[in-house]
Design a protein around this motif. Structure first.
Motif, PDB file in Angstrom:
ATOM      1  N   MET A 121      -1.881  52.652  -9.341  1.00 27.12           N
ATOM      2  CA  MET A 121      -2.852  53.489  -9.676  1.00 27.12           C
ATOM      3  C   MET A 121      -2.924  54.396  -8.137  1.00 27.12           C
ATOM      4  O   MET A 121      -3.121  53.662  -7.171  1.00 27.12           O
ATOM      5  CB  MET A 121      -4.140  52.649  -9.556  1.00 27.12           C
ATOM      6  CG  MET A 121      -5.411  53.451  -9.809  1.00 27.12           C
ATOM      7  SD  MET A 121      -6.742  52.517  -9.937  1.00 27.12           S
ATOM      8  CE  MET A 121      -6.870  52.168 -11.632  1.00 27.12           C
ATOM      9  N   HIS A 154      -1.036  56.097 -12.944  1.00 31.53           N
ATOM     10  CA  HIS A 154      -2.373  56.302 -13.060  1.00 31.53           C
ATOM     11  C   HIS A 154      -3.341  56.888 -11.999  1.00 31.53           C
ATOM     12  O   HIS A 154      -3.143  56.419 -10.870  1.00 31.53           O
ATOM     13  CB  HIS A 154      -2.880  54.867 -13.540  1.00 31.53           C
ATOM     14  CG  HIS A 154      -4.152  54.885 -14.066  1.00 31.53           C
ATOM     15  ND1 HIS A 154      -4.710  54.471 -15.372  1.00 31.53           N
ATOM     16  CD2 HIS A 154      -5.615  55.252 -13.331  1.00 31.53           C
ATOM     17  CE1 HIS A 154      -5.758  54.690 -15.454  1.00 31.53           C
ATOM     18  NE2 HIS A 154      -6.412  55.044 -14.499  1.00 31.53           N
ATOM     19  N   ILE A 156      -6.456  58.430 -10.174  1.00 33.09           N
ATOM     20  CA  ILE A 156      -8.097  58.292 -10.230  1.00 33.09           C
ATOM     21  C   ILE A 156      -8.508  60.115 -10.101  1.00 33.09           C
ATOM     22  O   ILE A 156      -8.346  60.559  -9.031  1.00 33.09           O
ATOM     23  CB  ILE A 156      -8.619  57.642  -9.194  1.00 33.09           C
ATOM     24  CG1 ILE A 156      -7.849  56.060  -9.291  1.00 33.09           C
ATOM     25  CG2 ILE A 156      -9.955  57.369  -9.378  1.00 33.09           C
ATOM     26  CD1 ILE A 156      -8.513  55.179  -7.912  1.00 33.09           C
ATOM     27  N   SER A 180      -8.483  57.545 -14.498  1.00 34.06           N
ATOM     28  CA  SER A 180      -9.708  56.892 -14.463  1.00 34.06           C
ATOM     29  C   SER A 180     -10.717  57.882 -13.793  1.00 34.06           C
ATOM     30  O   SER A 180     -10.390  58.636 -12.847  1.00 34.06           O
ATOM     31  CB  SER A 180      -9.742  55.782 -13.639  1.00 34.06           C
ATOM     32  OG  SER A 180      -9.102  54.431 -14.589  1.00 34.06           O
ATOM     33  N   PHE A 244      -9.790  56.752 -18.849  1.00 35.93           N
ATOM     34  CA  PHE A 244     -10.636  55.372 -18.653  1.00 35.93           C
ATOM     35  C   PHE A 244     -11.832  55.468 -17.870  1.00 35.93           C
ATOM     36  O   PHE A 244     -11.667  56.538 -17.157  1.00 35.93           O
ATOM     37  CB  PHE A 244      -9.742  54.441 -17.799  1.00 35.93           C
ATOM     38  CG  PHE A 244      -8.533  53.803 -18.588  1.00 35.93           C
ATOM     39  CD1 PHE A 244      -8.453  52.351 -18.876  1.00 35.93           C
ATOM     40  CD2 PHE A 244      -7.457  54.412 -18.455  1.00 35.93           C
ATOM     41  CE1 PHE A 244      -7.429  51.719 -19.524  1.00 35.93           C
ATOM     42  CE2 PHE A 244      -6.412  53.985 -19.440  1.00 35.93           C
ATOM     43  CZ  PHE A 244      -6.296  52.693 -19.570  1.00 35.93           C
ATOM     44  N   TYR A 245     -12.770  54.589 -18.179  1.00 37.43           N
ATOM     45  CA  TYR A 245     -14.038  55.086 -17.211  1.00 37.43           C
ATOM     46  C   TYR A 245     -13.615  54.014 -16.050  1.00 37.43           C
ATOM     47  O   TYR A 245     -12.931  53.015 -16.066  1.00 37.43           O
ATOM     48  CB  TYR A 245     -15.259  54.339 -17.986  1.00 37.43           C
ATOM     49  CG  TYR A 245     -16.589  54.533 -16.872  1.00 37.43           C
ATOM     50  CD1 TYR A 245     -16.876  55.597 -16.468  1.00 37.43           C
ATOM     51  CD2 TYR A 245     -16.861  53.217 -16.220  1.00 37.43           C
ATOM     52  CE1 TYR A 245     -17.925  55.689 -15.421  1.00 37.43           C
ATOM     53  CE2 TYR A 245     -17.965  53.221 -15.437  1.00 37.43           C
ATOM     54  CZ  TYR A 245     -18.153  54.588 -14.827  1.00 37.43           C
ATOM     55  OH  TYR A 245     -19.097  54.424 -13.854  1.00 37.43           O
ATOM     56  N   GLY A 246     -14.015  54.386 -14.809  1.00 38.11           N
ATOM     57  CA  GLY A 246     -13.657  53.578 -13.564  1.00 38.11           C
ATOM     58  C   GLY A 246     -14.709  52.514 -13.476  1.00 38.11           C
ATOM     59  O   GLY A 246     -15.090  51.722 -14.138  1.00 38.11           O
ATOM     60  N   CYS A 269     -12.223  56.870 -24.418  1.00 37.66           N
ATOM     61  CA  CYS A 269     -11.687  55.773 -23.227  1.00 37.66           C
ATOM     62  C   CYS A 269     -11.202  54.650 -24.000  1.00 37.66           C
ATOM     63  O   CYS A 269     -11.722  54.047 -24.812  1.00 37.66           O
ATOM     64  CB  CYS A 269     -12.561  55.511 -22.072  1.00 37.66           C
ATOM     65  SG  CYS A 269     -13.075  57.101 -21.253  1.00 37.66           S
ATOM     66  N   ALA A 272     -12.126  50.363 -18.895  1.00 37.49           N
ATOM     67  CA  ALA A 272     -12.938  50.412 -17.947  1.00 37.49           C
ATOM     68  C   ALA A 272     -12.414  49.573 -16.785  1.00 37.49           C
ATOM     69  O   ALA A 272     -11.789  48.422 -17.087  1.00 37.49           O
ATOM     70  CB  ALA A 272     -14.297  50.160 -18.028  1.00 37.49           C
ATOM     71  N   TRP A 273     -13.005  49.675 -15.609  1.00 37.88           N
ATOM     72  CA  TRP A 273     -12.553  48.595 -14.526  1.00 37.88           C
ATOM     73  C   TRP A 273     -13.552  47.683 -14.633  1.00 37.88           C
ATOM     74  O   TRP A 273     -14.719  48.067 -14.730  1.00 37.88           O
ATOM     75  CB  TRP A 273     -12.787  49.343 -13.169  1.00 37.88           C
ATOM     76  CG  TRP A 273     -11.929  50.563 -12.830  1.00 37.88           C
ATOM     77  CD1 TRP A 273     -10.866  51.042 -13.786  1.00 37.88           C
ATOM     78  CD2 TRP A 273     -11.566  51.342 -11.597  1.00 37.88           C
ATOM     79  NE1 TRP A 273     -10.280  52.060 -13.261  1.00 37.88           N
ATOM     80  CE2 TRP A 273     -10.780  52.258 -11.878  1.00 37.88           C
ATOM     81  CE3 TRP A 273     -12.416  51.112 -10.456  1.00 37.88           C
ATOM     82  CZ2 TRP A 273     -10.546  53.278 -10.866  1.00 37.88           C
ATOM     83  CZ3 TRP A 273     -12.121  52.233  -9.468  1.00 37.88           C
ATOM     84  CH2 TRP A 273     -11.113  53.080  -9.619  1.00 37.88           C
TER      85      TRP A 273
END
Ligand SMILES: CC(=O)SCCNC(=O)CCNC(=O)[C@H](O)C(C)(C)COP(=O)(O)OP(=O)(O)OC[C@H]1O[C@@H](n2cnc3c(N)ncnc32)[C@H](O)[C@@H]1OP(=O)(O)O
Ligand SMILES: O=CC(=O)O
Ligand SMILES: [Mg+2]
Length: 349
Positions: A121, A154, A156, A180, A244-246, A269, A272-273
């Motif tokens: 990431m 990935h 951010i 994300s 993705f949501y973070g 999405c 998520a994290w």
């Protein structure tokens, strides 16, 4: 611009060939581990079977004087558990490209973790040039250390410039696995006047006109992230990678976390994290479709076996477009069922 064929050539002699398709993986939660903490690292073998992805975080939230320990801890952690055997993805979040730790992060992790690492990431990606650089750098290291599969990237999305360039970032390399939303850094980059890590804000709302009787006016909170989300989801979907949501920083507010995750799930999405163990179950619940939704989607597919025409189900018109939506849900349910016997039974898949 690269030629179509050139896009899929390895960028270094001896590096593995770029992937043409994303591996099929369920990635409902990317669980963040601070790998410099012996106590937390020791829990990883216990946590791993409960998550889809374990991520060793080396970037923000790791103190400057613990960066080397975090990197070493991640390499140790990566080699101590057979994540692939458990069906769990192994990711790391490296320090950003202009930081003093970036070079050691990438070089030492490719050497020390090699093919066990699925995804790197990359924070604070500003444009496709950041991905091109990572693409080339990783290819050289993969060739040197004899990796058999390419490490995926990935990004951010957490700077205003990154948001401006999100479409080009999504399509910058066959290594791209997903993007994300990083609401904390993005808020700072945009000069937003907030102090939160994701979620809503009580002051961001729309208010009705003044009432004739002077009574209290109805106001409704709006989604501060909607524009960015929609832009990111479209960029990812168009390029065949996953949005993705973070992070959701209010660990003490599981209800708001669930709502934020659900908004992300509904918009497209994949996950998520999870920052804290309590957020793992929230992500699992939200990013696994509701069995009732799967049951209805299956009825749509059954009502139109070849995906064309029109049908009525419970007063609702179905046609080729709802058939495609139903297929998205059933395909998602099938992937989850393959790794979760309880949900397989609930879905009947
Ligand atoms: C904007 C961004 O960049 S977000 C991404 C960067 N941030 C992160 O990665 C944060 C990761 N999470 C954490 O560091 C921690 O969860 C914190 C600091 C938020 C909260 O930690 P604590 O105050 O210790 O939480 P709490 O006391 O509720 O923890 C309960 C237990 O879970 C453990 N735990 C907490 N977080 C994690 C985690 N992410 N993974 C595994 N175990 C964890 C704790 O060690 C504690 O164990 P114990 O019961 O044996 O003592
Ligand atoms: O890294 C994540 C963020 O929200 O910032
Ligand atoms: Mg950030």
């Amino acid at each position: 611009m690269k030629t179509a064929r050139g896009f899929f050539k390895p960028l270094a002699i001896g590096a593995p060939a770029p992937l043409r398709d994303l591996p099929v993986r369920v990635e409902r939660m990317i669980h963040f581990v601070p790998p410099h903490l012996d106590k937390v690292r020791a829990k990883v073998p216990e946590i791993a079977p409960t998550v889809d992805v374990i991520l060793g975080n080396l970037e923000d939230a790791i103190p400057a004087d613990a960066k080397d320990a975090a990197r070493a801890g991640f390499i140790e952690m990566a080699n101590a558990t057979d994540f692939a055997g458990l069906g769990v993805g192994l990711w790391t979040r490296i320090n950003c490209l202009n930081s003093p730790w970036h070079f050691d992060d990438v070089t030492q992790i490719v050497e020390g973790v090699g093919d066990r690492l699925d995804v790197m990431m990359v924070p604070k990606v500003e444009g496709p040039w950041d991905i091109h650089y990572m693409d080339q750098f990783l290819a050289v290291l993969e060739a040197r250390h004899g990796l058999k599969k390419p490490i995926q990237l990935h990004a951010i999305l957490e700077t205003a410039e990154g948001v401006m360039n999100v479409e080009a970032i999504a399509g910058a390399s066959p290594r791209m696995q997903g993007i994300s939303l990083g609401p904390a850094d993005l808020a700072a980059s945009r000069q937003m006047k907030t102090t939160r890590v994701g979620g809503g804000h009580p002051f961001y709302k729309v208010i009705e006109d003044p009432r004739a009787d002077g009574g209290p006016r109805v106001a409704a909170q709006q989604d501060i992230w909607h524009y960015t989300f929609a832009k990111m989801v479209d960029a990812c979907a168009a390029h065949g990678i996953k949005p993705f949501y973070g992070p959701f920083g209010a660990i003490d507010d599981p209800e708001a976390c669930e709502q934020q995750f659900r908004n992300a799930f509904l918009l497209g999405c994949a996950g998520a994290w999870s920052l804290h163990p309590s957020q793992i179950a929230i992500a699992k619940k939200v990013f696994s479709p509701d069995p009732a939704e799967i049951a209805f989607a299956k009825r749509i597919l059954e009502a139109m076996p070849d995906g064309t025409g029109v049908a009525m189900l419970d007063g609702k018109m179905q046609d080729d477009a709802t058939w495609k939506q139903a297929k998205v849900l059933v395909d998602c349910g099938r992937q989850i069922a393959a790794r979760d016997p309880d949900l397989a039974a609930a879905y009947g898949l």
